[in-house]
Design a protein around this motif. Structure first.
Motif, PDB file in Angstrom:
ATOM      1  N   PRO B 399       4.000  -6.643 -14.473  1.00 49.08           N
ATOM      2  CA  PRO B 399       4.061  -6.853 -12.497  1.00 49.08           C
ATOM      3  C   PRO B 399       5.662  -7.354 -12.475  1.00 49.08           C
ATOM      4  O   PRO B 399       5.464  -8.552 -12.648  1.00 49.08           O
ATOM      5  N   ARG B 536     -10.308   1.423  -3.421  1.00 47.72           N
ATOM      6  CA  ARG B 536      -8.792   1.967  -4.025  1.00 47.72           C
ATOM      7  C   ARG B 536      -8.679   1.454  -5.460  1.00 47.72           C
ATOM      8  O   ARG B 536      -7.724   2.038  -6.064  1.00 47.72           O
ATOM      9  N   LEU B 540      -6.847   3.802  -7.670  1.00 47.75           N
ATOM     10  CA  LEU B 540      -5.221   4.079  -8.030  1.00 47.75           C
ATOM     11  C   LEU B 540      -5.312   3.973 -10.023  1.00 47.75           C
ATOM     12  O   LEU B 540      -4.530   4.677 -10.298  1.00 47.75           O
ATOM     13  N   PRO B 557       4.996   1.527 -11.409  1.00 44.77           N
ATOM     14  CA  PRO B 557       4.164   1.373  -9.567  1.00 44.77           C
ATOM     15  C   PRO B 557       3.160   1.455  -9.544  1.00 44.77           C
ATOM     16  O   PRO B 557       2.976   0.921  -8.981  1.00 44.77           O
ATOM     17  N   LEU B 558       2.530   2.286 -10.303  1.00 44.96           N
ATOM     18  CA  LEU B 558       0.918   2.825  -9.315  1.00 44.96           C
ATOM     19  C   LEU B 558       0.317   1.427 -10.491  1.00 44.96           C
ATOM     20  O   LEU B 558      -0.068   0.644  -9.554  1.00 44.96           O
ATOM     21  N   GLU B 561       0.973  -1.451  -8.798  1.00 44.85           N
ATOM     22  CA  GLU B 561       0.371  -2.171  -7.177  1.00 44.85           C
ATOM     23  C   GLU B 561      -1.368  -2.345  -7.374  1.00 44.85           C
ATOM     24  O   GLU B 561      -1.519  -2.948  -6.707  1.00 44.85           O
ATOM     25  N   THR B 564      -0.939  -6.226  -7.963  1.00 43.36           N
ATOM     26  CA  THR B 564      -0.531  -6.626  -6.812  1.00 43.36           C
ATOM     27  C   THR B 564      -2.251  -6.709  -5.785  1.00 43.36           C
ATOM     28  O   THR B 564      -2.865  -7.765  -5.028  1.00 43.36           O
ATOM     29  N   LEU B 565      -2.562  -5.702  -6.163  1.00 46.36           N
ATOM     30  CA  LEU B 565      -4.504  -5.429  -5.412  1.00 46.36           C
ATOM     31  C   LEU B 565      -5.065  -6.398  -5.974  1.00 46.36           C
ATOM     32  O   LEU B 565      -5.993  -7.119  -5.014  1.00 46.36           O
TER      33      LEU B 565
END
Lengths: 369, 610
Positions: B399, B536, B540, B557-558, B561, B564-565
Motif C-alpha cells: 500500500p 471485516r 476482505l 485496492p482490497l 484496505e 489500512t485496517l
C-alpha cells in the motif's frame, strides 16, 4: 590375565544400570525440551488444521504416556503393536491403542527394535535416514580431527611439561605457564577465526591465495569423494591447531605437575649419581613414571575423540559428529540428538573403564580387584 | 501468506519453482528513501556497466559446460533430501531448484506467474469461467536427463501418489489436497487441475505438485519412502543440472545438463557446488578471499558484513528491498486463559483480554513510542526499510499511500495516560501504574515480558532498543532472549505478553494474511497467536483471494484496505523489512540477479579463474 578379564566383565556389568539411568535421564530431558517434532514433521504447514495435527500426533505416539514413549524408544515397538497373521495389518497391541488416531483403522505394526539393539529410529530432518548411519558417516571426520589434535597435544604438551618441570622457575617455565593460561582462556571460536584470517586471508601462498584452506575437510570437486588423508593434510592443519592448543596447555600442565612429583624421588637421585646425563634421567626415568597419572586422562580423552568438537567443527566447516549434534539440536532432530547422546555415553563409560585398566597395566602396584 | 522465518522450509516454493524478477526500484518510496534509492541505482548502474562491457566478452568465449564451477556457501544445515516429495529445508530446496523442472515460473519483471516462461515446463494455461479448472499445456521438447520426454504423466504420478494415502501423511500435502480436487492428464502434454474453490493462489498450489520422472519412481507408492536411496543420489533429473555427488556435511555437487529444455543454448557452467560453511563470518571471509574452492556467489550475508562487501572492488553486489520482516506481537487475549477463538460448534469463545494490550489505545501508544529508524541504524546497519503495516515493499500489493506510523513519544505518553496508565510518582525509573485502565486492576504496574529468540543478534539488539525506548514513556520491558523453540511454544500456547520475531514472504508474493490474523487461525498452535479478530478483515481477505480473474489491479485496492485496517488495529506493531543482498565475485560473468531469484539466468553464467 584372568583377574583382568573378570575385572572388565564386572565393570561392564556395573555399567549397565549407569547406562539405563543415562537413557532415562536423557529421554526425560528431551521430552521436557520445548518445541515438538510434529512441527518439524509437518513442515510447519500453516494450513494444517488442529485436528489433523492431533491425528498425526496420536498416530506417531506423541500422546502416549511418557513411560510408554520411553519404552518404545528404548526397547522398540515391535512388541507393542504386532501383525500376527502377516497380512500387513496390526491385529494386537500392548500398552498402546490399536487405532491411536481413531480413524477406524489400526495403526501399522511396530517395526522398531529400540536403542537396546542400536535402532535409534530415523532422522526427522535428514531424509528420514537411519540415525545410526547418519552418525556413522560423520565418525571418520571426527576421528581424523580428534586423533590429530590428541597427537599434537601429547607430542607437544608432554615435552613442554617435562621441560617446564626440570627448568622450574625459568623463563621457559613462566612462558609456558602464561601460554597455558592464555590457551585455556581464549574462546576457541575466536582463536579459530583468527587462524582463518591469518593463514587463509592475510598470509598468501605462492599462488597468491591464502596459505591454507579456510575450512572443509576435502577439496571441493564436482565428482565428490574425499582424497586420502595424506593428500589433503593442509585441510587438517588449522582445525587441528585450534583444537590442540587447549590439549597442549592441559597436557603440559598435568605433565609438569606429575614430573615435579617424581623429580625429587630417590630413584631420580640414584640415576643422576650413576652419572647418567640429564636427558636420560628426565625422559627415561622421570617421564616414564610421571606418565602414569597421565594415563588416567587417556580414557576420557579417547571419549572426546568420538564426541567431536562442536565449535571447532563449526568454524572450520568440518563435517564431524560435534557439528552434527549441534545442527540436530537446533533442528530438533530428536533421534539424531539422542543417538549422539547415547553413543557418547557409551564411549564415556568405556573410556573410564579403559582408563582404569590402563592404570593397572602401567602401574604394577595397582591390582585388578 | 507470510511465513514464519524459522520455518525455513516454507521458502521451498520460492527457490524451487520460481525464476522471478521484480522491478523494485519503482516501489521504493522517494523522499526519505532517496539516498537508498540512489545507492541501489549506483550499484545497479555499476553492475550493468560491468555486465554490458566486460563480462560478455568473456562469456562469449565460453563453450557450454566449460564455464567453470559456481560455488555457493551454505550456512544452513546439510542437504537432507533431493526428492521433491520430502523436501522441507532451505538447503535441499536450493539444490533441488537446479535439478528438477518447474511447472510454471515467474515473470522477472512483474514477479507474477507468466505464461510460456522459457524456464517453465508449462507453455500456457487457461482458466475456466468459474475459476475452478486450470488447463496447462506443456512444452513437448523437454526431456529427463536420460532422454525420456517429460510429460503430464510425470505430474499425474505425483498427484496420484499424494492422494494414494501410501505416502507419509505428515507432509505438507495434507492441506494441498483440500484445495485441489483432482489432477488429470488427458494426453501427454495437457494437465487439468480442478480446484475445490476459486482462489488466486491456484497456480502456486499447482506448482507445488512435484514434477518427477515417473518412469524411474516406484509404481508402488508405498515404496516412495523418505529413506529411498534415490532421495540423496537422484539418477535421473530434469533441470538445469544433474546430480553429481554428495559429501555429507561438506558439499553437494551438480553437473550442468546440456539437455535442459529451458536452456536451448546450453549451460555455460561446468557445474555448481553448494558448500557447507556453517559460520556466517567464515563464509564471508571465504567469499571475499576468492580463489579455488571458495564460494564465488553469496546470498544474504549478515547485515554487518554488507558495507564491506559493497566497497570491495572484487565483489559484484546487488541489494534490494527484502521480503523478510520483523514484528512486535502484542497479545490481545488473556495469556492466563489461552483458548481458541471458536469452539467446535463455531460459537465464539470468550478469550478474555490482556490486562495491558487488550486496550487498543495502549497498542497504539506502543506503536508511537518505538523508534524504528533507530532500530534500522543500530541493528540492521542501515540495511532495512520501515514498514507502514504488514505488506513488504517488494510486494505488488504494497500500500504505497499508507503513511508510516509516527514516532512521537509525547503522544504515546498522553495515550497511555488516557488509557489509564499513569506515572503516579513522576519517577521515570519506575513504570506507570493502572488507574482506571480498561482491563488492568488499579495499581498494576505497566511491566511486560518481551520474548525473542536467543542467538539472533539483530533481534536481541532490537529488543534492547524497545526496552530503552519504552522506558522513556514509563513502560518497563523484561527482555528474554531464549531458545527458539521455547519462543515458538509460548506462541503456540498463546501464554505470552509480547514476542519479537519475523516472517518471510515468498515469491511471487501472496499478500493474503488470513492465516496470520484470521479468526480461524486463532487456535492453540495456530498462527494468529495474538488473538486478533475482526470479521471485516476476514471478509476482505476472502474477497481479495477470490477476485474473479485474479487481476492484480483488482486486488490491490482490497489489500490496501486490509493493510489500512491492520495498521489501525495493530495485531502486531510493524517494524522493518531486512534488505536482501546477493553478491558474486567479479570473476563470475552473467551475474544479473533479481530479488526473487539469484539464478534466473544462471545458464548464461560463467566463472573465470581469478
Amino acid at each position: 590375565m584372568n583377574h583382568m578379564i573378570k575385572y572388565i566383565i564386572r565393570r561392564l556389568v556395573q555399567a549397565i544400570p549407569t547406562f539405563i539411568g543415562i537413557t532415562i535421564l536423557s529421554y526425560l530431558l528431551m521430552s521436557l525440551s520445548p518445541g515438538g517434532a510434529i512441527r518439524l514433521l509437518t513442515f510447519g504447514d500453516t494450513r494444517l488444521k488442529p485436528e489433523e495435527r492431533e491425528a498425526i500426533e496420536a498416530r506417531l505416539g506423541f500422546n502416549d504416556p511418557i513411560f510408554v514413549q520411553y519404552l518404545r524408544w528404548f526397547l522398540g515397538d515391535h512388541w507393542m503393536r504386532w501383525d500376527a497373521n502377516s497380512d500387513g495389518v496390526s491385529d494386537g497391541s500392548f500398552l498402546v491403542p490399536l487405532d491411536a488416531d481413531g480413524d477406524g483403522a489400526p495403526e501399522p505394526p511396530g517395526v522398531g527394535r529400540g536403542v537396546i539393539l542400536l535402532d535409534f529410529g530415523s532422522s526427522l530432518t535428514r531424509g528420514r535416514r537411519d540415525a545410526l548411519s547418519v552418525i556413522a558417516e560423520r565418525i571418520p571426520a571426527t576421528l581424523e580431527l580428534g586423533v590429530a589434535s590428541l597427537l599434537v597435544g601429547l607430542v607437544v604438551g608432554l615435552p613442554i611439561g617435562i621441560l617446564a618441570a626440570v627448568w622450574r622457575g625459568s623463563f621457559f617455565d613462566n612462558f609456558t605457564r602464561i601460554f597455558a593460561t592464555f590457551s585455556t582462556a581464549i574462546p576457541i571460536f575466536w582463536f579459530g577465526f583468527m587462524l582463518i584470517l591469518l593463514f587463509g586471508v592475510t598470509i598468501k601462498g605462492p599462488d597468491g591465495q591464502g596459505l591454507l584452506p579456510m575450512g572443509s575437510r576435502c577439496p571441493t570437486s564436482l565428482t565428490g569423494g574425499c582424497a586420502p588423508l595424506h593428500e589433503r593434510l593442509e585441510y587438517l592443519i588449522l582445525p587441528t591447531l585450534a583444537l590442540a592448543v587447549g590439549a597442549v596447555a592441559g597436557f603440559s600442565r598435568y605433565m609438569r605437575a606429575s614430573m615435579l612429583d617424581v623429580i625429587n624421588q630417590d630413584y631420580m637421585r640414584t640415576a643422576r649419581s650413576k652419572g647418567l646425563n640429564n636427558r636420560v634421567v628426565w625422559f627415561k626415568h622421570g617421564a616414564r613414571n610421571a606418565l602414569i597419572p597421565i594415563a588416567t586422562f587417556l580414557g576420557p580423552a579417547l571419549t572426546g575423540l568420538l564426541s567431536g568438537a562442536a565449535i571447532t567443527e563449526n568454524v572450520f566447516s568440518w563435517p564431524g559428529l560435534g557439528r552434527l549434534a549441534v545442527e540436530s539440536v537446533t533442528a530438533k532432530d530428536y533421534p539424531i540428538v539422542m543417538a549422539v547422546v547415547i553413543m557418547t555415553s557409551i564411549a564415556t563409560i568405556l573410556g573410564f573403564i579403559l582408563s582404569d585398566i590402563l592404570y593397572a597395566l602401567i602401574d604394577p602396584r595397582i591390582r585388578f580387584s | 501468506m507470510a511465513h514464519l522465518e524459522k520455518l525455513w522450509y516454507k521458502s521451498k516454493l520460492a527457490h524451487y519453482m520460481c525464476h522471478v524478477e521484480c522491478n523494485l526500484f519503482s516501489k521504493i518510496p522517494l523522499g526519505g528513501k532517496m539516498l537508498k534509492a540512489t545507492r541501489f541505482l549506483l550499484i545497479g548502474v555499476t553492475a550493468a556497466l560491468i555486465g554490458a562491457f566486460v563480462i560478455p566478452a568473456f562469456a562469449q568465449d565460453v563453450t557450454p559446460g566449460q564455464g567453470g564451477i559456481l560455488i555457493e556457501g551454505n550456512f544452513g544445515g546439510d542437504v537432507q533430501t533431493l526428492n521433491p516429495f520430502f523436501i522441507s529445508d532451505t538447503a535441499s530446496s536450493r539444490v533441488a531448484g537446479f535439478i528438477w523442472p518447474g511447472l510454471v515460473a515467474v515473470d522477472p519483471d512483474t514477479a507474477t506467474f507468466r505464461q510460456n516462461d522459457p524456464t517453465a515446463l508449462a507453455e500456457s494455461w487457461t482458466i475456466s469461467d468459474d475459476g475452478l479448472v486450470y488447463t496447462f499445456t506443456l512444452k513437448q521438447n523437454w526431456t529427463w536427463s536420460d532422454g525420456t520426454p517429460i510429460t503430464a504423466r510425470d505430474i499425474q504420478y505425483s498427484w496420484d501418489a499424494l492422494v494414494s494415502g501410501a505416502l507419509d501423511e505428515t507432509s505438507r500435502y495434507v492441506s494441498l489436497q483440500e484445495q485441489i480436487a483432482s489432477v488429470e492428464s488427458p494426453d501427454d502434454y495437457t494437465l487439468v487441475v480442478t480446484y475445490n474453490f476459486a482462489d488466486c493462489t491456484a497456480i502456486s498450489n499447482a506448482a507445488t505438485i512435484p514434477v518427477v520422472p515417473s518412469h524411474v519412481f516406484p509404481a508402488d507408492y508405498a515404496e516412495l519412502t523418505p529413506d529411498w536411496e534415490f532421495n540423496l543420489a537422484p539418477t535421473v533429473t530434469g533441470g538445469l543440472m544433474t546430480f553429481g555427488a554428495l559429501n555429507p556435511g561438506e558439499q553437494v555437487a551438480l553437473v550442468s545438463s546440456q539437455s535442459f529444455g529451458g536452456a536451448p543454448e546450453g549451460v555455460l557452467l561446468a557445474g555448481y557446488i553448494y558448500k557447507n560453511v556453517p559460520d556466517q563470518r567464515v563464509l564471508v571471509e571465504q567469499f571475499v578471499a576468492g580463489g579455488e574452492g571458495n564460494p564465488n556467489v553469496i546470498d544474504g550475508p549478515a547485515v554487518s558484513a554488507r558495507a564491506d562487501l559493497i566497497a570491495d572492488p572484487n565483489v559484484q553486489p546487488y541489494q534490494f528491498p527484502g521480503n523478510a520482516w520483523d514484528y512486535l506481537a502484542l497479545n490481545y487475549a488473556d495469556p492466563a486463559n489461552a483458548q481458541a477463538r471458536f469452539a467446535e460448534d463455531d460459537s465464539e469463545i470468550d478469550q478474555g483480554h490482556h490486562p495491558l494490550f487488550g486496550d487498543l489505545r495502549v497498542r497504539k501508544a506502543i506503536s508511537h513510542a518505538i523508534n524504528v529508524d533507530e532500530m534500522i541504524e543500530a541493528a540492521l546497519f542501515g540495511f532495512g526499510d520501515r514498514m507502514n503495516a504488514f505488506s513488504v515493499q517488494a510486494s505488488w500489493a504494497y500500500p504505497q499511500d499508507l503513511p508510516m506510523i509516527e514516532f512521537n513519544q509525547e503522544m504515546a505518553s498522553d495515550m497511555l495516560t488516557e488509557a489509564g496508565f499513569v506515572d503516579d510518582d513522576n519517577d521515570p525509573a519506575t513504570p506507570r501504574v493502572a488507574q482506571g485502565a480498561m482491563y488492568a486492576a488499579d495499581g498494576t504496574p505497566f511491566v511486560f515480558t518481551l520474548l525473542t529468540n536467543q542467538g539472533n543478534a539483530r533481534r536481541e539488539t532490537v529488543a534492547t532498543l524497545i526496552q530503552a525506548q519504552l522506558a522513556l514513556v514509563g513502560v518497563q520491558v523484561d527482555v528474554q532472549a531464549i531458545e527458539f523453540n521455547t519462543v515458538l511454544e509460548a506462541m503456540d500456547n498463546q501464554n505470552f505478553d509480547a514476542v519479537l520475531l519475523g516472517w518471510r514472504n515468498g515469491y511471487p508474493d501472496d499478500p493474503d494474511q488470513l492465516n496470520l490474523f484470521g479468526g480461524t487461525a486463532d487456535t492453540i498452535g495456530g498462527n494468529n497467536m495474538v488473538s486478533y479478530y475482526n470479521p471485516r478483515f476476514d471478509e476482505l481477505s476472502r474477497a481479495a483471494a477470490a477476485v474473479p480473474g485474479c487481476a492484480t489491479e483488482d486486488r490491490i485496492p482490497l489489500y490496501a484496505e486490509i493493510q489500512t485496517l491492520l495498521q489501525d488495529e495493530l495485531p502486531y506493531i510493524p517494524l522493518y523489512t531486512i534488505q536482501g543482498f546477493y553478491g558474486s565475485n567479479v570473476g563470475v560473468s552473467g551475474f544479473d540477479p533479481r530479488p526473487s531469484n539469484l539464478f534466473w539466468n544462471v545458464d548464461t553464467w560463467a566463472v573465470r579463474a581469478q
